[in-house]
Design an enzyme around this catalytic site. Structure first.
Site, PDB file in Angstrom:
ATOM      1  N   HIS A  64      -3.769   4.170   4.894  1.00 50.58           N
ATOM      2  CA  HIS A  64      -4.557   3.149   5.148  1.00 50.58           C
ATOM      3  C   HIS A  64      -5.904   3.790   4.695  1.00 50.58           C
ATOM      4  CE1 HIS A  64      -7.022   0.283   6.998  1.00 50.58           C
ATOM      5  NE2 HIS A  64      -7.822   1.235   7.462  1.00 50.58           N
ATOM      6  N   ARG A  87       0.830  -1.020  -0.031  1.00 44.68           N
ATOM      7  CA  ARG A  87       0.100   0.098   0.018  1.00 44.68           C
ATOM      8  C   ARG A  87       0.943   1.433  -0.013  1.00 44.68           C
ATOM      9  NH1 ARG A  87      -0.936   2.439   4.566  1.00 44.68           N
ATOM     10  NH2 ARG A  87      -1.102   0.786   6.318  1.00 44.68           N
ATOM     11  N   TYR A 139       4.591   6.321  11.030  1.00 46.46           N
ATOM     12  CA  TYR A 139       4.930   4.824  11.359  1.00 46.46           C
ATOM     13  C   TYR A 139       5.845   4.063  10.226  1.00 46.46           C
ATOM     14  CZ  TYR A 139       0.583   3.337   8.885  1.00 46.46           C
ATOM     15  OH  TYR A 139      -0.274   3.726   7.645  1.00 46.46           O
TER      16      TYR A 139
HETATM   17  C1  LIG Z   1     -12.946  -6.738  13.622  1.00 42.00           C
HETATM   18  C2  LIG Z   1     -12.378  -5.272  13.361  1.00 42.00           C
HETATM   19  N1  LIG Z   1     -11.165  -4.868  14.284  1.00 42.00           N
HETATM   20  C3  LIG Z   1     -10.626  -3.839  13.675  1.00 42.00           C
HETATM   21  C4  LIG Z   1     -10.904  -3.060  12.882  1.00 42.00           C
HETATM   22  C5  LIG Z   1     -10.428  -1.477  12.408  1.00 42.00           C
HETATM   23  N2  LIG Z   1      -9.636  -1.972  11.090  1.00 42.00           N
HETATM   24  C6  LIG Z   1     -10.028  -1.200  10.196  1.00 42.00           C
HETATM   25  S1  LIG Z   1      -9.007  -1.684   8.730  1.00 42.00           S
HETATM   26  C7  LIG Z   1      -7.930  -2.388   9.924  1.00 42.00           C
HETATM   27  C8  LIG Z   1      -6.425  -2.937   9.395  1.00 42.00           C
HETATM   28  C9  LIG Z   1      -6.720  -3.854   8.317  1.00 42.00           C
HETATM   29  O1  LIG Z   1      -5.629  -4.288   7.835  1.00 42.00           O
HETATM   30  P1  LIG Z   1      -5.535  -5.440   6.413  1.00 42.00           P
HETATM   31  O2  LIG Z   1      -6.447  -6.661   7.010  1.00 42.00           O
HETATM   32  O3  LIG Z   1      -3.988  -5.893   6.413  1.00 42.00           O
HETATM   33  O4  LIG Z   1      -6.041  -4.820   5.321  1.00 42.00           O
HETATM   34  P2  LIG Z   1      -5.646  -3.409   4.696  1.00 42.00           P
HETATM   35  O5  LIG Z   1      -6.253  -2.316   5.042  1.00 42.00           O
HETATM   36  O6  LIG Z   1      -4.291  -3.498   4.888  1.00 42.00           O
HETATM   37  O7  LIG Z   1      -5.911  -3.732   3.060  1.00 42.00           O
HETATM   38  C10 LIG Z   1      -8.314  -2.351  11.242  1.00 42.00           C
HETATM   39  C11 LIG Z   1      -7.759  -3.023  12.368  1.00 42.00           C
HETATM   40  C12 LIG Z   1     -12.061  -3.475  12.005  1.00 42.00           C
HETATM   41  N3  LIG Z   1     -12.511  -2.701  11.036  1.00 42.00           N
HETATM   42  N4  LIG Z   1     -12.857  -4.527  12.494  1.00 42.00           N
END
Ligand SMILES: Cc1ncc(C[n+]2csc(CCOP(=O)(O)OP(=O)(O)O)c2C)c(N)n1
Ligand SMILES: [Mg+2]
Length: 382
Positions: free
Chosen positions: A272, A268, A281
């Site tokens: 985010h 990415r 970070y």
């Molecule tokens: C159950 C839950 N815990 C925490 C969150 C907050 N949250 C939103 S996106 C994210 C990180 C996701 O990372 P990844 O799975 O690597 O996907 P990316 O955004 O990098 O594509 C988090 C912790 C959420 N949406 N749902």
């Protein structure tokens, strides 16, 4: 007494396996310099090669326009897919009519390829509940709960088996989702049930501010498939042809009752989401390194060496995509916002008492807010 963990005490010849014994290769067709072996290139028509390019531009331009909308206050928080274009388009292009696609929001063009309308994606990110219903009409769904929809993916696959369907179900998710219990349950049971499911992980190496190495001690996500008795595939997620080709194979495997855990290795390159500042970070150097591997530029060099680049009028394509986007925003504006009490619809025909109480409370508070706003309006100025 603490266990003795000094190196001398470790028996390296013992008959157990470690992940170092089973290195996972990353499948690639176009390398980082844009060179490739013709024998590896999937058998696609020229129009299809060009179509893949157009879809990657759609994904890129779409993300830019969504962020602009958010900055103008016309959109809630959105996430950019910059850097993921090949991973999203290559995977989406290999799916077929009737297949299901459950995602987490970073796979728009794969959903557009399933005939979801851009208007409905915009409505979804504006918080309009109806949008999810429109998405499901096209066999798609966006789950905001990280990993939460993975067991549903297995369930849909199981349902396909029970109804003798010839489709597959795909879940798109991130590296962060692989640390949830839901991921474990879903992939494990997909294996048990021979579900025609492809678990498609876009490993962009960050889950907001958590780097991949803090997510798991496994070297790759693909290798974790072995523990569940399902196939693992790892492809270069910045190489659209590799992703497409591997996904087509994954689809065949899934159809034959072998679920697949697919890891698309990407990065990415932006924040985010619009509420994130990645400079807090991570170092810029790593980002620069991955910008060098830009998936769209890499595919442009492929099209050039294949003699197809002359067919591309990039400015005209972007203008066309922009026009489609503007029309979709207009249609979303026309659809308008829904009432906030829509929050309570769609799950129950008859609201259970606890939700009815919450609805009543919300309506009381909103009425008070209206009174307050009217009071502020009437208040003598100055
Ligand atoms: C159950 C839950 N815990 C925490 C969150 C907050 N949250 C939103 S996106 C994210 C990180 C996701 O990372 P990844 O799975 O690597 O996907 P990316 O955004 O990098 O594509 C988090 C912790 C959420 N949406 N749902
Ligand atoms: Mg991630």
């Amino acid at each position: 007494m603490a266990p003795n963990t000094s190196e001398a005490a470790v028996d390296l010849d013992a008959p157990w396996i470690s992940q170092e014994d089973l290195p996972v290769e990353t499948y690639q067709i176009i390398d980082e310099d844009g060179t490739y072996d013709s024998a590896d290139v999937p058998d696609l028509a020229d129009e299809e090669f060009l179509d893949l390019y157009r879809w990657m531009l759609v994904e890129k331009r779409y993300a830019e326009r969504m962020i602009k909308l958010q900055r103008r206050g016309q959109m809630g928080t959105v996430g950019s897919s910059r850097g993921h274009e090949a991973s999203i388009v290559g995977s989406g292009y290999a799916l077929q009519d009737g297949d299901w696609l459950l995602g987490m929001g970073r796979e728009t063009s794969a959903m557009l390829l399933r005939d979801v309308s851009l208007r409905d994606i915009i409505l979804f990110w504006r918080g309009v509940e109806d949008a999810q219903r429109f998405l499901t009409e096209q066999n798609c769904m966006i789950g905001i709960s990280v990993g939460g929809y993975l067991p549903m993916t297995t369930g849909i696959g199981w349902g396909m088996n029970l109804t003798d369907s010839d489709s597959v179900v795909t879940a798109h998710f991130g590296d962060g989702a692989t640390s949830t219990g839901a991921f474990h349950e879903a992939v494990n049971f997909a294996g048990v049930l021979d579900a025609p499911a492809i678990f498609y992980c876009q490993n962009n190496q960050w889950a907001i501010s958590t780097p991949f190495e803090k997510q798991t001690n496994a070297n790759t996500i693909a290798q974790r498939g072995l523990g569940y008795g399902v196939h693992g595939i790892r492809a270069d997620g910045n190489d659209v042809l590799a992703v497409y080709d591997a996904m087509r194979e994954a689809r065949k495997l899934a159809r034959a009752g072998h679920p697949v855990l697919f890891e698309a290795l990407t990065y990415r390159t932006e924040g985010h989401s619009t509420s994130d500042d990645p400079t807090e970070y991570r170092e810029r150097d790593a980002v620069e390194e991955w910008l060098e591997r830009d998936p769209i530029e890499r595919y442009e060099s492929f099209l050039k060496s294949k003699g197809l680049w002359d067919e591309v009028d990039k400015d005209a394509l972007v203008a066309e995509v922009d026009e489609e986007f503007s029309a979709a925003v207009e249609a979303a504006d026309e659809y308008g916002p829904r009432d906030v009490d829509e929050l309570f619809e769609y799950v129950y025909d008859d609201l259970p008492p606890i939700l009815q109480e919450q609805l009543d409370e919300m309506e009381r508070e909103l009425a008070e807010l209206d009174d307050l706003e009217a009071y502020i309006e009437r208040r003598p100025k100055g």
